[in-house]
Design a protein around this motif. Sequence first.
Motif, PDB file in Angstrom:
ATOM      1  N   ARG A  18       0.857  -1.189   0.000  1.00 47.05           N
ATOM      2  CA  ARG A  18       0.000   0.000   0.000  1.00 47.05           C
ATOM      3  C   ARG A  18       0.890   1.235   0.000  1.00 47.05           C
ATOM      4  N   PHE A  19       0.712   2.068  -1.011  1.00 43.72           N
ATOM      5  CA  PHE A  19       1.461   3.306  -1.163  1.00 43.72           C
ATOM      6  C   PHE A  19       0.536   4.467  -0.809  1.00 43.72           C
ATOM      7  N   LEU A  20       0.961   5.292   0.135  1.00 49.68           N
ATOM      8  CA  LEU A  20       0.134   6.391   0.607  1.00 49.68           C
ATOM      9  C   LEU A  20       0.617   7.715   0.038  1.00 49.68           C
ATOM     10  N   PRO A  21      -0.319   8.598  -0.275  1.00 50.17           N
ATOM     11  CA  PRO A  21       0.073   9.939  -0.707  1.00 50.17           C
ATOM     12  C   PRO A  21       0.575  10.756   0.479  1.00 50.17           C
ATOM     13  N   GLU A  22       1.145  11.888   0.185  1.00 52.38           N
ATOM     14  CA  GLU A  22       1.690  12.734   1.253  1.00 52.38           C
ATOM     15  C   GLU A  22       0.619  13.104   2.265  1.00 52.38           C
ATOM     16  N   ALA A  23      -0.604  13.334   1.808  1.00 49.30           N
ATOM     17  CA  ALA A  23      -1.685  13.711   2.719  1.00 49.30           C
ATOM     18  C   ALA A  23      -2.136  12.565   3.605  1.00 49.30           C
ATOM     19  N   GLY A  24      -1.782  11.320   3.237  1.00 44.32           N
ATOM     20  CA  GLY A  24      -2.176  10.160   4.022  1.00 44.32           C
ATOM     21  C   GLY A  24      -3.494   9.549   3.611  1.00 44.32           C
ATOM     22  N   THR A  25      -4.310  10.303   2.886  1.00 45.67           N
ATOM     23  CA  THR A  25      -5.586   9.803   2.406  1.00 45.67           C
ATOM     24  C   THR A  25      -5.805  10.277   0.967  1.00 45.67           C
ATOM     25  N   GLY A  26      -6.709   9.613   0.286  1.00 42.87           N
ATOM     26  CA  GLY A  26      -7.041   9.998  -1.084  1.00 42.87           C
ATOM     27  C   GLY A  26      -7.878   8.920  -1.735  1.00 42.87           C
ATOM     28  N   PRO A  27      -8.327   9.135  -2.957  1.00 41.72           N
ATOM     29  CA  PRO A  27      -9.029   8.077  -3.687  1.00 41.72           C
ATOM     30  C   PRO A  27      -8.128   6.856  -3.863  1.00 41.72           C
ATOM     31  N   GLY A  28      -8.737   5.707  -4.017  1.00 40.14           N
ATOM     32  CA  GLY A  28      -7.968   4.467  -4.121  1.00 40.14           C
ATOM     33  C   GLY A  28      -7.760   4.009  -5.550  1.00 40.14           C
ATOM     34  N   ILE A  29      -6.594   3.448  -5.803  1.00 37.74           N
ATOM     35  CA  ILE A  29      -6.314   2.769  -7.063  1.00 37.74           C
ATOM     36  C   ILE A  29      -5.722   1.404  -6.740  1.00 37.74           C
ATOM     37  N   VAL A  30      -6.325   0.356  -7.298  1.00 44.25           N
ATOM     38  CA  VAL A  30      -5.742  -0.988  -7.227  1.00 44.25           C
ATOM     39  C   VAL A  30      -4.930  -1.179  -8.494  1.00 44.25           C
ATOM     40  N   LEU A  31      -3.634  -1.403  -8.327  1.00 43.87           N
ATOM     41  CA  LEU A  31      -2.698  -1.519  -9.448  1.00 43.87           C
ATOM     42  C   LEU A  31      -2.292  -2.976  -9.621  1.00 43.87           C
ATOM     43  N   PHE A  32      -2.561  -3.517 -10.808  1.00 47.70           N
ATOM     44  CA  PHE A  32      -2.265  -4.927 -11.097  1.00 47.70           C
ATOM     45  C   PHE A  32      -0.975  -5.050 -11.902  1.00 47.70           C
ATOM     46  N   GLN A  33      -0.182  -5.993 -11.509  1.00 50.02           N
ATOM     47  CA  GLN A  33       1.167  -6.235 -12.016  1.00 50.02           C
ATOM     48  C   GLN A  33       1.181  -6.732 -13.452  1.00 50.02           C
ATOM     49  N   GLU A  34       2.354  -6.636 -14.090  1.00 53.13           N
ATOM     50  CA  GLU A  34       2.646  -7.369 -15.318  1.00 53.13           C
ATOM     51  C   GLU A  34       2.885  -8.845 -14.971  1.00 53.13           C
ATOM     52  N   ILE A  35       3.244  -9.642 -15.977  1.00 59.58           N
ATOM     53  CA  ILE A  35       3.562 -11.044 -15.710  1.00 59.58           C
ATOM     54  C   ILE A  35       4.823 -11.182 -14.861  1.00 59.58           C
ATOM     55  N   PHE A  36       5.611 -10.115 -14.748  1.00 63.34           N
ATOM     56  CA  PHE A  36       6.866 -10.176 -13.993  1.00 63.34           C
ATOM     57  C   PHE A  36       6.659  -9.958 -12.497  1.00 63.34           C
ATOM     58  N   GLY A  37       5.426  -9.922 -12.055  1.00 64.21           N
ATOM     59  CA  GLY A  37       5.146  -9.772 -10.639  1.00 64.21           C
ATOM     60  C   GLY A  37       5.198  -8.321 -10.189  1.00 64.21           C
ATOM     61  N   ASP A  48       4.501   6.734  -8.270  1.00 67.35           N
ATOM     62  CA  ASP A  48       4.121   7.864  -9.121  1.00 67.35           C
ATOM     63  C   ASP A  48       2.657   8.237  -8.901  1.00 67.35           C
ATOM     64  N   LEU A  49       1.794   7.235  -8.829  1.00 65.39           N
ATOM     65  CA  LEU A  49       0.367   7.486  -8.617  1.00 65.39           C
ATOM     66  C   LEU A  49       0.108   8.020  -7.215  1.00 65.39           C
ATOM     67  N   GLY A  53      -1.605  11.834  -5.331  1.00 67.16           N
ATOM     68  CA  GLY A  53      -2.632  11.963  -4.307  1.00 67.16           C
ATOM     69  C   GLY A  53      -3.506  10.735  -4.114  1.00 67.16           C
ATOM     70  N   TYR A  54      -3.126   9.606  -4.741  1.00 64.31           N
ATOM     71  CA  TYR A  54      -3.928   8.391  -4.631  1.00 64.31           C
ATOM     72  C   TYR A  54      -3.352   7.430  -3.589  1.00 64.31           C
ATOM     73  N   VAL A  55      -4.236   6.670  -2.957  1.00 62.66           N
ATOM     74  CA  VAL A  55      -3.826   5.519  -2.150  1.00 62.66           C
ATOM     75  C   VAL A  55      -3.772   4.329  -3.099  1.00 62.66           C
ATOM     76  N   VAL A  56      -2.592   3.762  -3.281  1.00 64.26           N
ATOM     77  CA  VAL A  56      -2.389   2.734  -4.295  1.00 64.26           C
ATOM     78  C   VAL A  56      -2.132   1.390  -3.615  1.00 64.26           C
ATOM     79  N   ILE A  57      -2.963   0.411  -3.945  1.00 66.38           N
ATOM     80  CA  ILE A  57      -2.832  -0.937  -3.399  1.00 66.38           C
ATOM     81  C   ILE A  57      -2.394  -1.876  -4.521  1.00 66.38           C
ATOM     82  N   VAL A  58      -1.302  -2.598  -4.280  1.00 65.62           N
ATOM     83  CA  VAL A  58      -0.704  -3.469  -5.296  1.00 65.62           C
ATOM     84  C   VAL A  58      -0.712  -4.898  -4.758  1.00 65.62           C
TER      85      VAL A  58
END
Length: 232
Positions: A18-37, A48-49, A53-58
């Motif tokens: 889980r990657f958090l933006p500087e503000a600590g909160t924001g809209p969520g993005i679920v980021l799915f990997q390539e075949i390389f994991g 980058d996301l 300002g997004y909370v990014v879950i990988v």
Amino acid sequence: MADRIDIPTADGPMPAYRFLPEAGTGPGIVLFQEIFGVSDYIKIRAADLAALGYVVIVPEIYWRLDDSEIDESSDGMLQQAMGLMSQLDWPTTVGDGVASVAAARTDEHVDGGVGVFGFCFGGGLAFNVAASTDVDVLVSYYGSALPNLLDLAGDVTAPSLHHFGTADDYLPMDVVERIRAAVSRDGVRFETYDGAGHAFDNPLPMFHHAAASTAAWRHTLDFLATNFPAKP
């Protein structure tokens, strides 16, 4: 910054970053990997996301598989990755993606909606997840499974952005045009990049196309700002 979390599934907890933006909160993005994991490249794009300002879950989509670590310096990297991907059960994998969206919606740091985003294998997975559960946006880079998922196009109702290269050996232009015809509707952007091959955003020299990568990211930022803005 990134931390490790667990996503509940029917088969137990799936590890994720889980990657958090500087503000600590924001809209969520679920980021799915390539075949390389969940490679260094995927983590960079997640950061980058998050910087936008997004909370990014990988999610670690290979979590059920043994020996899923891929040596990116190995000449056999591609063969190893293809071998891992071939072991996945697609409906189970889509279920893991849907569980990731559900986890993002209940995450204490997510303030707003949840979108899905994916590269290559993950681009197709994001599309299938968007057809299977409510998401606020979809961004798919050269979704490799899309030719086999076009019957789901009517179920993908979120604003969507698709990227493809015109020199993609894996998804040639006749296939890309078939995808375009199936997914096109109001709210869908479809961008192509002259001379770019498959995985053109990946920085590894065998894949990278600098001009296409830069242009596609610019289109992505514009799409997100218009359809799924993060807090300033």
